[in-house]
Design a protein around this motif. Structure first.
Motif, PDB file in Angstrom:
ATOM      1  N   ALA A 117       6.590   7.417 -14.949  1.00 35.42           N
ATOM      2  CA  ALA A 117       5.338   8.016 -15.414  1.00 35.42           C
ATOM      3  C   ALA A 117       5.577   9.035 -16.518  1.00 35.42           C
ATOM      4  O   ALA A 117       4.694   9.285 -17.351  1.00 35.42           O
ATOM      5  CB  ALA A 117       4.615   8.675 -14.248  1.00 35.42           C
ATOM      6  N   GLN A 172       0.831  -1.202   0.000  1.00 36.74           N
ATOM      7  CA  GLN A 172       0.000   0.000   0.000  1.00 36.74           C
ATOM      8  C   GLN A 172       0.869   1.256   0.000  1.00 36.74           C
ATOM      9  O   GLN A 172       0.517   2.263  -0.632  1.00 36.74           O
ATOM     10  CB  GLN A 172      -0.928  -0.001   1.220  1.00 36.74           C
ATOM     11  CG  GLN A 172      -1.862   1.188   1.304  1.00 36.74           C
ATOM     12  CD  GLN A 172      -2.814   1.305   0.124  1.00 36.74           C
ATOM     13  OE1 GLN A 172      -3.034   0.337  -0.601  1.00 36.74           O
ATOM     14  NE2 GLN A 172      -3.375   2.484  -0.093  1.00 36.74           N
ATOM     15  N   GLN A 185       3.653   1.573  -1.535  1.00 34.57           N
ATOM     16  CA  GLN A 185       4.069   1.756  -2.920  1.00 34.57           C
ATOM     17  C   GLN A 185       2.991   2.476  -3.724  1.00 34.57           C
ATOM     18  O   GLN A 185       3.288   3.349  -4.540  1.00 34.57           O
ATOM     19  CB  GLN A 185       4.398   0.396  -3.551  1.00 34.57           C
ATOM     20  CG  GLN A 185       5.661  -0.241  -2.996  1.00 34.57           C
ATOM     21  CD  GLN A 185       5.896  -1.622  -3.562  1.00 34.57           C
ATOM     22  OE1 GLN A 185       4.993  -2.465  -3.608  1.00 34.57           O
ATOM     23  NE2 GLN A 185       7.110  -1.879  -4.012  1.00 34.57           N
ATOM     24  N   VAL A 186       1.739   2.101  -3.484  1.00 27.94           N
ATOM     25  CA  VAL A 186       0.625   2.762  -4.176  1.00 27.94           C
ATOM     26  C   VAL A 186       0.557   4.239  -3.792  1.00 27.94           C
ATOM     27  O   VAL A 186       0.426   5.119  -4.655  1.00 27.94           O
ATOM     28  CB  VAL A 186      -0.713   2.060  -3.832  1.00 27.94           C
ATOM     29  CG1 VAL A 186      -1.890   2.846  -4.418  1.00 27.94           C
ATOM     30  CG2 VAL A 186      -0.717   0.634  -4.357  1.00 27.94           C
ATOM     31  N   LEU A 187       0.655   4.524  -2.511  1.00 32.06           N
ATOM     32  CA  LEU A 187       0.568   5.902  -2.032  1.00 32.06           C
ATOM     33  C   LEU A 187       1.745   6.747  -2.515  1.00 32.06           C
ATOM     34  O   LEU A 187       1.579   7.921  -2.870  1.00 32.06           O
ATOM     35  CB  LEU A 187       0.502   5.919  -0.504  1.00 32.06           C
ATOM     36  CG  LEU A 187      -0.768   5.310   0.114  1.00 32.06           C
ATOM     37  CD1 LEU A 187      -0.631   5.201   1.622  1.00 32.06           C
ATOM     38  CD2 LEU A 187      -1.996   6.135  -0.259  1.00 32.06           C
ATOM     39  N   ARG A 205       9.679   6.614  -4.870  1.00 32.00           N
ATOM     40  CA  ARG A 205       8.788   7.644  -5.415  1.00 32.00           C
ATOM     41  C   ARG A 205       9.422   8.332  -6.623  1.00 32.00           C
ATOM     42  O   ARG A 205       8.748   8.537  -7.648  1.00 32.00           O
ATOM     43  CB  ARG A 205       8.465   8.672  -4.329  1.00 32.00           C
ATOM     44  CG  ARG A 205       7.788   9.923  -4.861  1.00 32.00           C
ATOM     45  CD  ARG A 205       7.245  10.775  -3.740  1.00 32.00           C
ATOM     46  NE  ARG A 205       5.902  10.338  -3.365  1.00 32.00           N
ATOM     47  CZ  ARG A 205       5.227  10.780  -2.309  1.00 32.00           C
ATOM     48  NH1 ARG A 205       5.793  11.668  -1.493  1.00 32.00           N
ATOM     49  NH2 ARG A 205       3.999  10.359  -2.065  1.00 32.00           N
ATOM     50  N   ALA A 252       3.420   6.320  -5.241  1.00 30.41           N
ATOM     51  CA  ALA A 252       3.357   6.499  -6.692  1.00 30.41           C
ATOM     52  C   ALA A 252       2.185   7.373  -7.134  1.00 30.41           C
ATOM     53  O   ALA A 252       2.250   8.007  -8.191  1.00 30.41           O
ATOM     54  CB  ALA A 252       3.271   5.141  -7.382  1.00 30.41           C
ATOM     55  N   SER A 253       1.113   7.412  -6.333  1.00 31.58           N
ATOM     56  CA  SER A 253      -0.118   8.048  -6.827  1.00 31.58           C
ATOM     57  C   SER A 253      -0.627   9.208  -5.986  1.00 31.58           C
ATOM     58  O   SER A 253      -1.671   9.792  -6.318  1.00 31.58           O
ATOM     59  CB  SER A 253      -1.218   6.992  -6.932  1.00 31.58           C
ATOM     60  OG  SER A 253      -1.494   6.414  -5.662  1.00 31.58           O
ATOM     61  N   THR A 254       0.060   9.564  -4.893  1.00 25.15           N
ATOM     62  CA  THR A 254      -0.399  10.677  -4.056  1.00 25.15           C
ATOM     63  C   THR A 254       0.758  11.629  -3.733  1.00 25.15           C
ATOM     64  O   THR A 254       1.921  11.320  -4.021  1.00 25.15           O
ATOM     65  CB  THR A 254      -0.987  10.172  -2.715  1.00 25.15           C
ATOM     66  OG1 THR A 254       0.072   9.737  -1.854  1.00 25.15           O
ATOM     67  CG2 THR A 254      -1.969   9.031  -2.938  1.00 25.15           C
ATOM     68  N   ASP A 255       0.416  12.748  -3.101  1.00 30.08           N
ATOM     69  CA  ASP A 255       1.426  13.727  -2.692  1.00 30.08           C
ATOM     70  C   ASP A 255       1.706  13.673  -1.190  1.00 30.08           C
ATOM     71  O   ASP A 255       2.387  14.551  -0.658  1.00 30.08           O
ATOM     72  CB  ASP A 255       0.964  15.144  -3.066  1.00 30.08           C
ATOM     73  CG  ASP A 255       0.876  15.342  -4.572  1.00 30.08           C
ATOM     74  OD1 ASP A 255       1.722  14.745  -5.280  1.00 30.08           O
ATOM     75  OD2 ASP A 255      -0.021  16.065  -5.021  1.00 30.08           O
ATOM     76  N   GLN A 286       9.227   6.029  -9.647  1.00 30.65           N
ATOM     77  CA  GLN A 286       7.881   5.946 -10.218  1.00 30.65           C
ATOM     78  C   GLN A 286       7.518   7.223 -10.961  1.00 30.65           C
ATOM     79  O   GLN A 286       6.853   7.180 -12.006  1.00 30.65           O
ATOM     80  CB  GLN A 286       6.864   5.667  -9.099  1.00 30.65           C
ATOM     81  CG  GLN A 286       7.011   4.311  -8.433  1.00 30.65           C
ATOM     82  CD  GLN A 286       7.006   3.169  -9.416  1.00 30.65           C
ATOM     83  OE1 GLN A 286       6.072   3.019 -10.208  1.00 30.65           O
ATOM     84  NE2 GLN A 286       8.047   2.359  -9.398  1.00 30.65           N
ATOM     85  N   GLN A 287       7.950   8.346 -10.465  1.00 34.12           N
ATOM     86  CA  GLN A 287       7.692   9.609 -11.156  1.00 34.12           C
ATOM     87  C   GLN A 287       8.415   9.655 -12.493  1.00 34.12           C
ATOM     88  O   GLN A 287       7.868  10.131 -13.497  1.00 34.12           O
ATOM     89  CB  GLN A 287       8.116  10.783 -10.269  1.00 34.12           C
ATOM     90  CG  GLN A 287       7.233  10.987  -9.050  1.00 34.12           C
ATOM     91  CD  GLN A 287       7.773  12.031  -8.086  1.00 34.12           C
ATOM     92  OE1 GLN A 287       8.961  12.381  -8.122  1.00 34.12           O
ATOM     93  NE2 GLN A 287       6.918  12.543  -7.212  1.00 34.12           N
TER      94      GLN A 287
END
Length: 294
Positions: A287, A237, A239-241, A280, A243-246, A283-284
């Motif tokens: 993307a 979780q 990893q998800v946060l 992070r 990659a996809s949140t600030d 992942q950025q």
């Protein structure tokens, strides 16, 4: 005795065929960034995937998504002999070869992980196809890399069609022994409440078993201790946060139930081999990378 029948690979694709005639249980801490396909030619195996245990029979395919917890184990009272073919697909390297076909690797595995039972005719086709991929790679004749990848795509398309025709219950029938049911119940609860501070004692009381019994059967079935399993779900979780949140690192650690950011970073690095900040940034960067140029 363990007999390695073959081992072959090209960029993004590795497969091996192995025969064992002794009781074998996969080692612990098994989850990874590549996709996995498991074909059982002979024998029977238990397969724990994510939070449920399945009985894999002769002639079945198993699909494992990236970062999905999994472990094979011997069937109690069953034959120890088994013959299996294992395929590893590196999504970053293999996906560019699928561009013209329109086949979406990530979408397929996220929707179709689990066990696919095949008819004898389909099993023979799959086994021949997998062996032919290995033959192409090992012989290295002209155009072998293209043919190997093309045949792997053929297998994926075949499986996708069979999955769409087969009811979900038939694909994912769980093992119904008392021990496996209990572990599946606990694993399902942990997957939904990984950020709680519930102790092992509290978990055991919740599921009406002793702490020692729960610890033993959970490790036997999943290959992980209860605390390791909780940590893995938290890190997935995280990893998800990342990659996809600030959210910053401290906020994420707190959201996942970690009281110490130092301990969170230590656990994250243990399972991902990198720090949360570096993950992070990676992942950025991915993307922002054009498709097919990773």
């Amino acid at each position: 005795m363990r007999q390695l029948v073959y081992e072959a690979g090209v960029d993004g694709l590795i497969l091996d065929r192995c025969v064992r005639d002794y009781e074998f249980n996969m080692h612990t801490r098994h989850f990874h960034r590549h996709y996995e396909i498991y074909y059982l030619s002979e024998g029977e195996r238990f397969y724990f995937i994510d939070k449920q245990t399945y009985l894999v029979k002769k002639g079945s395919l198993v699909f494992i998504d990236r970062n999905q917890i999994h472990r094979t184990g011997a069937v109690a009272g069953g034959q120890s002999y088994h013959d299996r073919i294992l395929v590893s697909l590196d999504g970053d390297k293999f996906t560019p070869y699928l561009t013209l076909s329109g086949f979406q690797l990530e979408r397929f595995f996220s929707r179709n992980y689990g066990v696919l039972e095949l008819s004898p005719e389909d099993s023979a086709y799959v086994e021949q196809l997998l062996d032919s991929i290995a033959d192409e790679i090992l012989q290295e004749a002209s155009g072998y890399e293209f043919l190997a990848r093309s045949r792997m795509l053929e297998l994926l398309i075949f499986a996708s069609r069979r999955m769409s025709c087969q009811p979900a219950a038939a694909k994912r029938e769980a093992v119904q022994t008392a021990r496996h049911r209990k572990v599946d119940e606990v694993a399902g609860y942990i997957a939904a409440h990984y950020n709680s501070q519930e102790s092992l004692d509290a978990l055991a009381r919740r599921f009406f078993v002793s702490k020692c019994y729960l610890s033993r059967i959970f490790k036997e079935v999943t290959g992980f201790t209860v605390n390791e399993y909780i940590s893995i779900h938290r890190i997935k979780q995280a990893q998800v946060l990342l990659a996809s949140t600030d959210y910053n690192i401290t906020e994420i650690a707190e959201m996942l139930g970690y009281e110490s950011i130092t301990y969170f970073e230590k656990v994250f690095k243990r399972y991902t081999e990198t720090s949360p900040l570096k993950y992070r940034k990676r992942q950025q960067a991915l993307a922002q990378t054009p498709s097919g140029q990773v």
